[in-house]
Design a protein around this motif. Sequence first.
Motif, short mmCIF file in Angstrom:
data_model
loop_
_atom_site.label_atom_id
_atom_site.label_comp_id
_atom_site.label_asym_id
_atom_site.label_seq_id
_atom_site.Cartn_x
_atom_site.Cartn_y
_atom_site.Cartn_z
N VAL A 199 -5.16 -3.27 1.08
CA VAL A 199 -6.06 -2.40 1.84
C VAL A 199 -6.63 -3.04 3.09
O VAL A 199 -6.54 -2.49 4.18
CB VAL A 199 -7.20 -1.88 0.93
N ALA A 200 -7.22 -4.22 2.98
CA ALA A 200 -7.95 -4.75 4.13
C ALA A 200 -7.79 -6.25 4.28
O ALA A 200 -8.74 -6.96 4.62
CB ALA A 200 -9.43 -4.39 4.03
N GLY A 201 -6.58 -6.76 4.04
CA GLY A 201 -6.31 -8.17 4.26
C GLY A 201 -7.25 -9.06 3.47
O GLY A 201 -7.37 -8.95 2.25
N ALA A 202 -7.93 -9.95 4.18
CA ALA A 202 -8.80 -10.92 3.52
C ALA A 202 -10.11 -10.32 3.04
O ALA A 202 -10.86 -10.96 2.31
CB ALA A 202 -9.09 -12.08 4.47
N PHE A 212 -0.27 6.52 9.51
CA PHE A 212 0.36 6.46 8.19
C PHE A 212 -0.17 5.27 7.38
O PHE A 212 -0.44 5.39 6.17
CB PHE A 212 1.88 6.37 8.33
N ASP A 213 -0.29 4.12 8.02
CA ASP A 213 -0.79 2.92 7.34
C ASP A 213 -2.22 3.16 6.84
O ASP A 213 -2.54 2.88 5.67
CB ASP A 213 -0.76 1.73 8.30
N ALA A 214 -3.08 3.69 7.69
CA ALA A 214 -4.47 3.94 7.30
C ALA A 214 -4.56 4.99 6.21
O ALA A 214 -5.43 4.91 5.32
CB ALA A 214 -5.28 4.36 8.53
N ALA A 215 -3.68 5.99 6.24
CA ALA A 215 -3.72 7.04 5.22
C ALA A 215 -3.38 6.49 3.83
O ALA A 215 -4.00 6.87 2.83
CB ALA A 215 -2.75 8.16 5.59
N ALA A 216 -2.40 5.59 3.77
CA ALA A 216 -2.06 4.98 2.48
C ALA A 216 -3.24 4.18 1.94
O ALA A 216 -3.56 4.23 0.74
CB ALA A 216 -0.83 4.08 2.65
N LYS A 217 -3.91 3.45 2.82
CA LYS A 217 -5.07 2.66 2.40
C LYS A 217 -6.22 3.57 1.99
O LYS A 217 -6.95 3.27 1.03
CB LYS A 217 -5.49 1.73 3.53
N LYS A 234 0.82 -1.21 0.00
CA LYS A 234 0.00 0.00 0.00
C LYS A 234 0.86 1.27 0.00
O LYS A 234 0.49 2.27 -0.61
CB LYS A 234 -0.96 0.02 1.17
N ALA A 235 2.02 1.25 0.67
CA ALA A 235 2.86 2.44 0.72
C ALA A 235 3.34 2.84 -0.67
O ALA A 235 3.29 4.02 -1.05
CB ALA A 235 4.04 2.21 1.66
N LEU A 236 3.79 1.86 -1.44
CA LEU A 236 4.27 2.14 -2.79
C LEU A 236 3.14 2.61 -3.70
O LEU A 236 3.28 3.57 -4.44
CB LEU A 236 4.93 0.88 -3.37
N LEU A 237 2.01 1.94 -3.63
CA LEU A 237 0.88 2.32 -4.48
C LEU A 237 0.36 3.71 -4.14
O LEU A 237 -0.02 4.48 -5.03
CB LEU A 237 -0.25 1.29 -4.33
#
Length: 447
Positions: free
Chosen positions: A142-145, A210-215, A115-118
């Motif tokens: 984005v949301a695993g499974a 940061f993780d949620a923002a990328a998603k 997700k960070a790269l995308l």
Amino acid sequence: MSMSEHTNPLGDKPIRVALLGCGVVGSSVARMLVESADDLRARIGAPVELVGIAVRRVGKDRSDVPVDPALFTTDAEDLVTRADIVVEVVGGIDPARGLLLKAMESGASVVTANKALLAEDGPTLYAAADAAGVDLYYEAAVAGAIPILRPMRESLAGDDVTKVLGIVNGTTNFVLDKMDTTGAGFEETVAQAQALGYAEADPTADVEGFDAAAKAALLASLAFHTRVKGADVFREGISDVTAADIAAAKAMDHVVKLLAICERTTGQNGTSGVSVRVHPAMIARTHPLASVRDAYNAVFVEASAAGQLMFYGRGAGGDPTALAVLGDLVAVARHIVAGGRGPGESAYADLPILDVGDSVTRYHISLDVEDRPGVLAQVAQAFADTGVSIETVRQHIRTNSSSGEARANLVIVTHAATEAALAATVDALAASEVVAEVVSVMRVEGA
């Protein structure tokens, strides 16, 4: 002649898969490829062959991964040129970006969980995929499974998505849920999450949003056919959320969640655009997202014709994420067998990214004020001056045990207003002579 022979231009030639990374997710992907080989062949119409796994150190003990040790290699550059599909679960920006670009230049389709790269450079990757005539799939990013990207890209292709509201980080949801159910503080609960393996030794990417923002950037790009980068997302983490904030939410029959909010809205100048933000917010316990507990994720979608939809499940972990990777792999492999490709980037709408000040929300504001006549009127005037309407006011009187001075705690919940107007109100309150302290400010969503 069988249907598979008729439609498969490869004949019995296997689809070659290269795996970049063999950590928690990568080892699950490798194991599933081996254990489900017969089912995958039947579903795809051709056998799948794992041609190599790129790792940092070949000599590391990986006896739990049921593959030939000879498949492990440190030469990722060579590996990506020998595959029909490259699966990337390394993460980070570089060297992942260069490896995926080289893979596509060599004719390989790409399945990634990065997700960070995308979120940083998705358009470059999509342009490379288009130029090479290959697929770029990233359901696991984005949301695993939870299947959310494919339904939005395909099932809702004929509809207009107006809003996406999601809990897309399991670590923060675990922390906030435990703070709500046990009354524990932030630091204590993060330590518990780390002990259980839900949080990294350095939890910054999760707890600071940061993780949620990328998603959120990926969800908004897909939902609104507009390029949204991680840097476009307004971001606040949960490190400043206190036990008092959790208790205040409880008093309103609300819970606190870290929400990713993507919506079509109109700015103050009348321009229609996209607002994307990640921040903690109070949400009513009656809202479906309020019941998302522990480290689970959920995404709530609102569309013009479909109405309200919710996607719920495990948002992280080796097996759940690997399942999303495998789903993409099957889809991409079927395209190779059939001689086609799936949908690419859809950015035709090209809507402007609005400033966070244009977004509309409600506020929960806690103030420490003097307990004397006229204070409430002055506080109310600060709201009136900025055009923000007050929905409810609660007051609690307390006396300083040492000085005997009476103080009041005012808790104000506003009606919906622009973020800019609400921020101006908070600034005015902080400067007011009758306000000793703006104790806390939190947004209220989902009403």
